[in-house]
Enzyme design. Structure first.
Site, PDB file in Angstrom:
ATOM      1  N   SER A  49       0.844  -1.195   0.000  1.00 36.17           N
ATOM      2  CA  SER A  49       0.000   0.000   0.000  1.00 36.17           C
ATOM      3  C   SER A  49       0.877   1.243   0.000  1.00 36.17           C
ATOM      4  O   SER A  49       2.032   1.212   0.427  1.00 36.17           O
ATOM      5  CB  SER A  49      -0.934   0.011   1.221  1.00 36.17           C
ATOM      6  OG  SER A  49      -0.185   0.039   2.425  1.00 36.17           O
ATOM      7  N   TYR A  52      -1.706   6.646  -2.002  1.00 38.01           N
ATOM      8  CA  TYR A  52      -2.846   6.819  -2.891  1.00 38.01           C
ATOM      9  C   TYR A  52      -3.326   5.524  -3.535  1.00 38.01           C
ATOM     10  O   TYR A  52      -4.191   5.553  -4.407  1.00 38.01           O
ATOM     11  CB  TYR A  52      -2.494   7.828  -3.992  1.00 38.01           C
ATOM     12  CG  TYR A  52      -1.958   9.126  -3.462  1.00 38.01           C
ATOM     13  CD1 TYR A  52      -2.764   9.966  -2.704  1.00 38.01           C
ATOM     14  CD2 TYR A  52      -0.641   9.512  -3.690  1.00 38.01           C
ATOM     15  CE1 TYR A  52      -2.281  11.154  -2.203  1.00 38.01           C
ATOM     16  CE2 TYR A  52      -0.140  10.702  -3.188  1.00 38.01           C
ATOM     17  CZ  TYR A  52      -0.967  11.522  -2.443  1.00 38.01           C
ATOM     18  OH  TYR A  52      -0.483  12.699  -1.939  1.00 38.01           O
ATOM     19  N   ILE A  55      -2.249  -2.441  -3.182  1.00 38.41           N
ATOM     20  CA  ILE A  55      -1.838  -3.462  -4.140  1.00 38.41           C
ATOM     21  C   ILE A  55      -2.246  -4.838  -3.630  1.00 38.41           C
ATOM     22  O   ILE A  55      -1.956  -5.193  -2.479  1.00 38.41           O
ATOM     23  CB  ILE A  55      -0.321  -3.414  -4.388  1.00 38.41           C
ATOM     24  CG1 ILE A  55       0.074  -2.023  -4.886  1.00 38.41           C
ATOM     25  CG2 ILE A  55       0.092  -4.474  -5.412  1.00 38.41           C
ATOM     26  CD1 ILE A  55       1.555  -1.807  -5.000  1.00 38.41           C
ATOM     27  N   LYS A  69      -2.964  -2.939  -8.734  1.00 40.27           N
ATOM     28  CA  LYS A  69      -2.816  -1.652  -8.053  1.00 40.27           C
ATOM     29  C   LYS A  69      -4.123  -0.883  -8.185  1.00 40.27           C
ATOM     30  O   LYS A  69      -4.517  -0.501  -9.282  1.00 40.27           O
ATOM     31  CB  LYS A  69      -1.663  -0.862  -8.674  1.00 40.27           C
ATOM     32  CG  LYS A  69      -1.387   0.482  -8.021  1.00 40.27           C
ATOM     33  CD  LYS A  69      -0.171   1.146  -8.674  1.00 40.27           C
ATOM     34  CE  LYS A  69       0.166   2.470  -8.031  1.00 40.27           C
ATOM     35  NZ  LYS A  69       1.364   3.099  -8.667  1.00 40.27           N
ATOM     36  N   ASP A 165      10.107  10.346  -9.252  1.00 41.88           N
ATOM     37  CA  ASP A 165      10.145   9.751  -7.912  1.00 41.88           C
ATOM     38  C   ASP A 165      11.036   8.504  -7.907  1.00 41.88           C
ATOM     39  O   ASP A 165      10.618   7.425  -7.492  1.00 41.88           O
ATOM     40  CB  ASP A 165       8.733   9.403  -7.449  1.00 41.88           C
ATOM     41  CG  ASP A 165       8.637   9.210  -5.930  1.00 41.88           C
ATOM     42  OD1 ASP A 165       9.562   9.636  -5.210  1.00 41.88           O
ATOM     43  OD2 ASP A 165       7.631   8.633  -5.466  1.00 41.88           O
TER      44      ASP A 165
END
Length: 342
Positions: A49, A52, A55, A69, A165
């Protein structure tokens, strides 16, 4: 002249039927939430998890394991889902997670069916107390594979993509410890950089910031410019994790790895200083000290990290340059059969 980066929206065609349909790329479009529930046995096994999304373990084609997801339901986060879906539909690379299918209700709900990677993510593997230590040869291979994935999105996609990211928890590992870059929800698509409009208030700018503690480029935090250099900064931090075994950010101690490594990084960037083997070994993951590894390979990895996280953007190399350096200067990679990626 600064170029503004706009997230490009791509048309994803979908045939509405009562059965899942297959895209030309082999990606399956699921047209009802019942299909999603069936894939996950009614969401019976949560395997991960984030802020946002959650999974779940899923079964693809009846037997093969997959990861589903599911994004949090909201209009704003639906846009994040659409961005990631649009990007994954365009990407095919051995070191980027593969999209198997998706559900899109065109309003607020979305789910991505992704290949399942049994070894979890790199952060977990490096921080695990398990007796199974990630060996040096695997670490340098992961560094090369990751930078080849970054090179692919930076240079070989049209339009080009900035991931936004890069961090060890977004690097998944398969059964052979080969890596797959994932999570494109923070990506920027289009030109190589962007500048926030000068009329944007500081508060609005802060809302649009992306990145994770310990990995976020200070230049991005100061300026709002999201660029390929930002991805290379995150990559440099991951390399420091691979070498040291330390986490990028410790909330408990309030420490960032880049700060711990700063004295050593500064010495490396000072070409007049020859870094001693003792200093290198002090920074090296102690679980690796019993290995018969080449200390020059460690120095190469640290040198790559140093230029990638440099405060001078002009010093930061491209992903292609880093890949070439690793291939030329780390003999372990030739024994593993690693070479330039697609």
């Amino acid at each position: 002249m600064a170029c503004f980066l706009n997230c490009v929206r791509f048309d994803v065609s979908k045939t509405i039927t009562d059965k899942p349909t297959s895209q030309g790329s082999g990606v399956t479009c699921y047209n009802s939430w019942d299909d999603v529930e069936t894939l996950t046995s009614n969401f019976s096994r949560l395997i991960g998890s984030g802020g946002y999304s959650s999974i779940y373990m899923a079964r693809f084609s009846g037997s093969d394991k997959a990861a589903l997801k599911v994004h949090v339901s909201s209009h704003r986060l639906y846009q994040v889902f659409r961005l990631e879906l649009d990007i994954l539909l365009r990407l095919q690379h051995p070191n980027i997670v593969k999209l198997l299918g998706y559900f899109d209700d065109s309003e607020e709900n979305g789910a991505l069916l992704l290949e399942y990677l049994p070894q979890g993510n790199l952060q977990e593997k490096l921080q695990s107390n398990s007796k199974q230590v990630l060996q040096w040869r695997n670490r340098v291979a992961i560094a090369l594979q990751l930078v080849q994935a970054i090179e692919h999105i930076h240079e070989k996609c049209s339009p080009q993509i900035v991931h936004g990211d890069i961090k060890s928890s977004n690097v998944l590992l398969d059964k052979n410890f080969d890596c797959k870059l994932c999570d494109f929800g923070s990506a920027k698509v289009g030109f190589s950089s962007m500048v926030q409009p000068p009329t944007m208030s500081p508060r609005s700018r802060q809302v649009k910031m992306v990145g994770s503690p310990g990995y976020t480029d200070p230049h991005y935090l100061r300026t709002g410019i999201a660029s390929k250099k930002m991805d290379m900064y995150g990559f440099g931090v991951v390399v420091l994790e691979l070498v040291s075994g330390k986490e990028a950010f410790s909330a408990e101690r309030g420490e960032m790895l880049v700060h711990i490594a700063a004295p050593l990084m500064n010495e490396i960037l000072d070409s007049s200083v020859d870094i001693s083997e003792d200093k290198v070994r002090q920074f090296l993951d102690p679980r690796l000290l019993r290995d018969s590894l080449d200390i020059d390979e460690v120095k190469t990895m640290l040198s790559v990290a140093a230029v990638c996280i440099s405060s001078k953007l002009s010093l930061r190399p491209s992903a292609a340059q880093v890949a070439d350096t690793l291939i030329k200067e780390i003999p372990s990679l030739s024994f593993l059969g690693c070479g330039k990626g697609v």
